[in-house]
Scaffold this motif. Structure first.
Motif, PDB file in Angstrom:
ATOM      1  N   LEU A 120     -48.786 -47.430 -12.653  1.00  0.00           N
ATOM      2  CA  LEU A 120     -47.655 -46.499 -12.624  1.00  0.00           C
ATOM      3  C   LEU A 120     -47.258 -46.172 -14.067  1.00  0.00           C
ATOM      4  O   LEU A 120     -47.975 -45.485 -14.758  1.00  0.00           O
ATOM      5  N   LYS A 121     -46.118 -46.679 -14.482  1.00  0.00           N
ATOM      6  CA  LYS A 121     -45.667 -46.604 -15.875  1.00  0.00           C
ATOM      7  C   LYS A 121     -44.939 -47.907 -16.178  1.00  0.00           C
ATOM      8  O   LYS A 121     -44.203 -48.415 -15.333  1.00  0.00           O
ATOM      9  N   VAL A 122     -45.108 -48.433 -17.372  1.00  0.00           N
ATOM     10  CA  VAL A 122     -44.522 -49.727 -17.733  1.00  0.00           C
ATOM     11  C   VAL A 122     -43.004 -49.722 -17.581  1.00  0.00           C
ATOM     12  O   VAL A 122     -42.400 -50.759 -17.300  1.00  0.00           O
ATOM     13  N   ILE A 123     -42.384 -48.578 -17.705  1.00  0.00           N
ATOM     14  CA  ILE A 123     -40.918 -48.494 -17.636  1.00  0.00           C
ATOM     15  C   ILE A 123     -40.356 -48.894 -16.272  1.00  0.00           C
ATOM     16  O   ILE A 123     -39.184 -49.227 -16.157  1.00  0.00           O
ATOM     17  N   VAL A 124     -41.181 -48.914 -15.232  1.00  0.00           N
ATOM     18  CA  VAL A 124     -40.690 -49.286 -13.895  1.00  0.00           C
ATOM     19  C   VAL A 124     -41.001 -50.748 -13.537  1.00  0.00           C
ATOM     20  O   VAL A 124     -40.855 -51.143 -12.387  1.00  0.00           O
ATOM     21  N   ALA A 125     -41.372 -51.560 -14.508  1.00  0.00           N
ATOM     22  CA  ALA A 125     -41.651 -52.980 -14.238  1.00  0.00           C
ATOM     23  C   ALA A 125     -40.442 -53.671 -13.620  1.00  0.00           C
ATOM     24  O   ALA A 125     -40.595 -54.544 -12.755  1.00  0.00           O
ATOM     25  N   ASN A 126     -39.236 -53.302 -14.042  1.00  0.00           N
ATOM     26  CA  ASN A 126     -38.038 -53.927 -13.464  1.00  0.00           C
ATOM     27  C   ASN A 126     -37.889 -53.583 -11.987  1.00  0.00           C
ATOM     28  O   ASN A 126     -37.451 -54.421 -11.195  1.00  0.00           O
ATOM     29  N   ILE A 127     -38.282 -52.394 -11.598  1.00  0.00           N
ATOM     30  CA  ILE A 127     -38.201 -51.999 -10.193  1.00  0.00           C
ATOM     31  C   ILE A 127     -39.266 -52.740  -9.389  1.00  0.00           C
ATOM     32  O   ILE A 127     -39.031 -53.136  -8.244  1.00  0.00           O
ATOM     33  N   VAL A 128     -40.429 -52.977  -9.991  1.00  0.00           N
ATOM     34  CA  VAL A 128     -41.453 -53.806  -9.351  1.00  0.00           C
ATOM     35  C   VAL A 128     -40.868 -55.199  -9.079  1.00  0.00           C
ATOM     36  O   VAL A 128     -41.006 -55.741  -7.977  1.00  0.00           O
ATOM     37  N   MET A 129     -40.180 -55.762 -10.075  1.00  0.00           N
ATOM     38  CA  MET A 129     -39.579 -57.088  -9.904  1.00  0.00           C
ATOM     39  C   MET A 129     -38.501 -57.076  -8.822  1.00  0.00           C
ATOM     40  O   MET A 129     -38.372 -58.046  -8.070  1.00  0.00           O
ATOM     41  N   LEU A 130     -37.739 -56.001  -8.719  1.00  0.00           N
ATOM     42  CA  LEU A 130     -36.724 -55.920  -7.655  1.00  0.00           C
ATOM     43  C   LEU A 130     -37.381 -55.926  -6.279  1.00  0.00           C
ATOM     44  O   LEU A 130     -36.900 -56.583  -5.358  1.00  0.00           O
ATOM     45  N   GLY A 131     -38.471 -55.189  -6.130  1.00  0.00           N
ATOM     46  CA  GLY A 131     -39.196 -55.211  -4.861  1.00  0.00           C
ATOM     47  C   GLY A 131     -39.688 -56.605  -4.531  1.00  0.00           C
ATOM     48  O   GLY A 131     -39.557 -57.079  -3.401  1.00  0.00           O
ATOM     49  N   ALA A 132     -40.236 -57.292  -5.535  1.00  0.00           N
ATOM     50  CA  ALA A 132     -40.717 -58.660  -5.326  1.00  0.00           C
ATOM     51  C   ALA A 132     -39.563 -59.598  -4.971  1.00  0.00           C
ATOM     52  O   ALA A 132     -39.700 -60.452  -4.089  1.00  0.00           O
ATOM     53  N   LEU A 133     -38.427 -59.417  -5.630  1.00  0.00           N
ATOM     54  CA  LEU A 133     -37.244 -60.239  -5.345  1.00  0.00           C
ATOM     55  C   LEU A 133     -36.823 -60.099  -3.890  1.00  0.00           C
ATOM     56  O   LEU A 133     -36.605 -61.100  -3.197  1.00  0.00           O
ATOM     57  N   VAL A 134     -36.754 -58.886  -3.415  1.00  0.00           N
ATOM     58  CA  VAL A 134     -36.331 -58.650  -2.028  1.00  0.00           C
ATOM     59  C   VAL A 134     -37.379 -59.159  -1.044  1.00  0.00           C
ATOM     60  O   VAL A 134     -37.043 -59.771  -0.023  1.00  0.00           O
ATOM     61  N   SER A 135     -38.643 -58.960  -1.356  1.00  0.00           N
ATOM     62  CA  SER A 135     -39.712 -59.439  -0.487  1.00  0.00           C
ATOM     63  C   SER A 135     -39.702 -60.969  -0.375  1.00  0.00           C
ATOM     64  O   SER A 135     -39.877 -61.522   0.708  1.00  0.00           O
ATOM     65  N   ALA A 136     -39.472 -61.644  -1.485  1.00  0.00           N
ATOM     66  CA  ALA A 136     -39.537 -63.106  -1.515  1.00  0.00           C
ATOM     67  C   ALA A 136     -38.270 -63.787  -1.000  1.00  0.00           C
ATOM     68  O   ALA A 136     -38.348 -64.875  -0.434  1.00  0.00           O
ATOM     69  N   THR A 137     -37.102 -63.157  -1.202  1.00  0.00           N
ATOM     70  CA  THR A 137     -35.845 -63.848  -0.901  1.00  0.00           C
ATOM     71  C   THR A 137     -35.006 -63.197   0.188  1.00  0.00           C
ATOM     72  O   THR A 137     -34.100 -63.842   0.712  1.00  0.00           O
ATOM     73  N   HIS A 138     -35.236 -61.932   0.468  1.00  0.00           N
ATOM     74  CA  HIS A 138     -34.446 -61.173   1.457  1.00  0.00           C
ATOM     75  C   HIS A 138     -32.958 -61.195   1.125  1.00  0.00           C
ATOM     76  O   HIS A 138     -32.114 -61.176   2.023  1.00  0.00           O
ATOM     77  N   VAL A 139     -32.630 -61.219  -0.166  1.00  0.00           N
ATOM     78  CA  VAL A 139     -31.234 -61.262  -0.592  1.00  0.00           C
ATOM     79  C   VAL A 139     -30.487 -59.987  -0.186  1.00  0.00           C
ATOM     80  O   VAL A 139     -29.287 -60.025   0.062  1.00  0.00           O
ATOM     81  N   VAL A 140     -31.195 -58.872  -0.106  1.00  0.00           N
ATOM     82  CA  VAL A 140     -30.710 -57.636   0.498  1.00  0.00           C
ATOM     83  C   VAL A 140     -31.870 -57.069   1.317  1.00  0.00           C
ATOM     84  O   VAL A 140     -33.009 -57.497   1.172  1.00  0.00           O
ATOM     85  N   SER A 141     -31.585 -56.098   2.140  1.00  0.00           N
ATOM     86  CA  SER A 141     -32.646 -55.503   2.952  1.00  0.00           C
ATOM     87  C   SER A 141     -33.483 -54.523   2.118  1.00  0.00           C
ATOM     88  O   SER A 141     -33.014 -53.985   1.110  1.00  0.00           O
ATOM     89  N   GLU A 142     -34.706 -54.301   2.554  1.00  0.00           N
ATOM     90  CA  GLU A 142     -35.581 -53.348   1.872  1.00  0.00           C
ATOM     91  C   GLU A 142     -34.973 -51.953   1.890  1.00  0.00           C
ATOM     92  O   GLU A 142     -35.036 -51.227   0.892  1.00  0.00           O
ATOM     93  N   GLU A 143     -34.389 -51.556   3.012  1.00  0.00           N
ATOM     94  CA  GLU A 143     -33.783 -50.233   3.117  1.00  0.00           C
ATOM     95  C   GLU A 143     -32.602 -50.082   2.164  1.00  0.00           C
ATOM     96  O   GLU A 143     -32.432 -49.043   1.534  1.00  0.00           O
TER      97      GLU A 143
END
Length: 175
Positions: A120-143
């Motif tokens: 993608l672009k390196v600038i969205v690495a933080n958004i990649v981490m947010l997706g991983a956070l939600v996938s791993a912990t379900h702290v909020v819903s994906e939607e």
């Protein structure tokens, strides 16, 4: 259920934006309570930065993170300064592209920066981490995460950021 989340990396990685997005997802779309705080050095861009979010089903009476149960670490300096002393019961998501140390707590290696740069672009690495956070912990819903991302990113970058979130959701899945 109360969650205390600490994000850390270096200035310019979107550490503070990440905490704002996850807090927004919790409050605006998951009907939870959230408080976000941030710390960054005088260097700002390039120096260690840290942001924290408390998410709870009940009103939050004390806004500071006492003992984080979830960490998202995106740089080696961020790990050393804000993650090395993680409690053994915590879970830590580590950007394995940039963080070489490993904690004593349970951790998940997420090559967010490398994958974002390659696909993608390196600038969205933080958004990649947010997706991983939600996938791993379900702290909020994906939607809720998706809606909060769309609320927060610059116009014209929505598709890029949603692709980054999807990539993170895949990278954060537990084996």
């Amino acid at each position: 259920m109360r969650h205390e989340i600490r994000f850390s990396g270096f200035g310019g990685q979107g550490i503070i934006l990440s905490a704002v997005i996850i807090g927004r997802a919790a409050v605006m779309y998951d009907n939870k309570f959230a408080v976000q705080t941030q710390v960054y050095g005088p260097e700002a861009r390039g120096g260690a930065s840290m942001s924290q979010v408390v998410i709870d089903d009940e009103q939050i009476l004390y806004p500071k993170v006492a003992i984080p149960d979830i960490y998202v670490i995106m740089s080696q300096e961020g790990f050393e300064k804000y993650g090395a002393s993680a409690h053994e019961s915590a879970i830590m998501l580590i950007d394995s592209t940039l963080v070489h140390s490993r904690p004593k707590c349970k951790y998940i290696e997420v090559p967010a920066t490398g994958e974002a740069k390659a696909t993608l672009k390196v600038i969205v690495a933080n958004i990649v981490m947010l997706g991983a956070l939600v996938s791993a912990t379900h702290v909020v819903s994906e939607e809720s995460l998706k809606k909060a991302i769309l609320d927060s990113v610059p116009k014209g970058t929505e598709d890029l950021n949603l692709k980054a979130m999807q990539l993170g959701l895949e990278l954060g899945k537990q084996p």
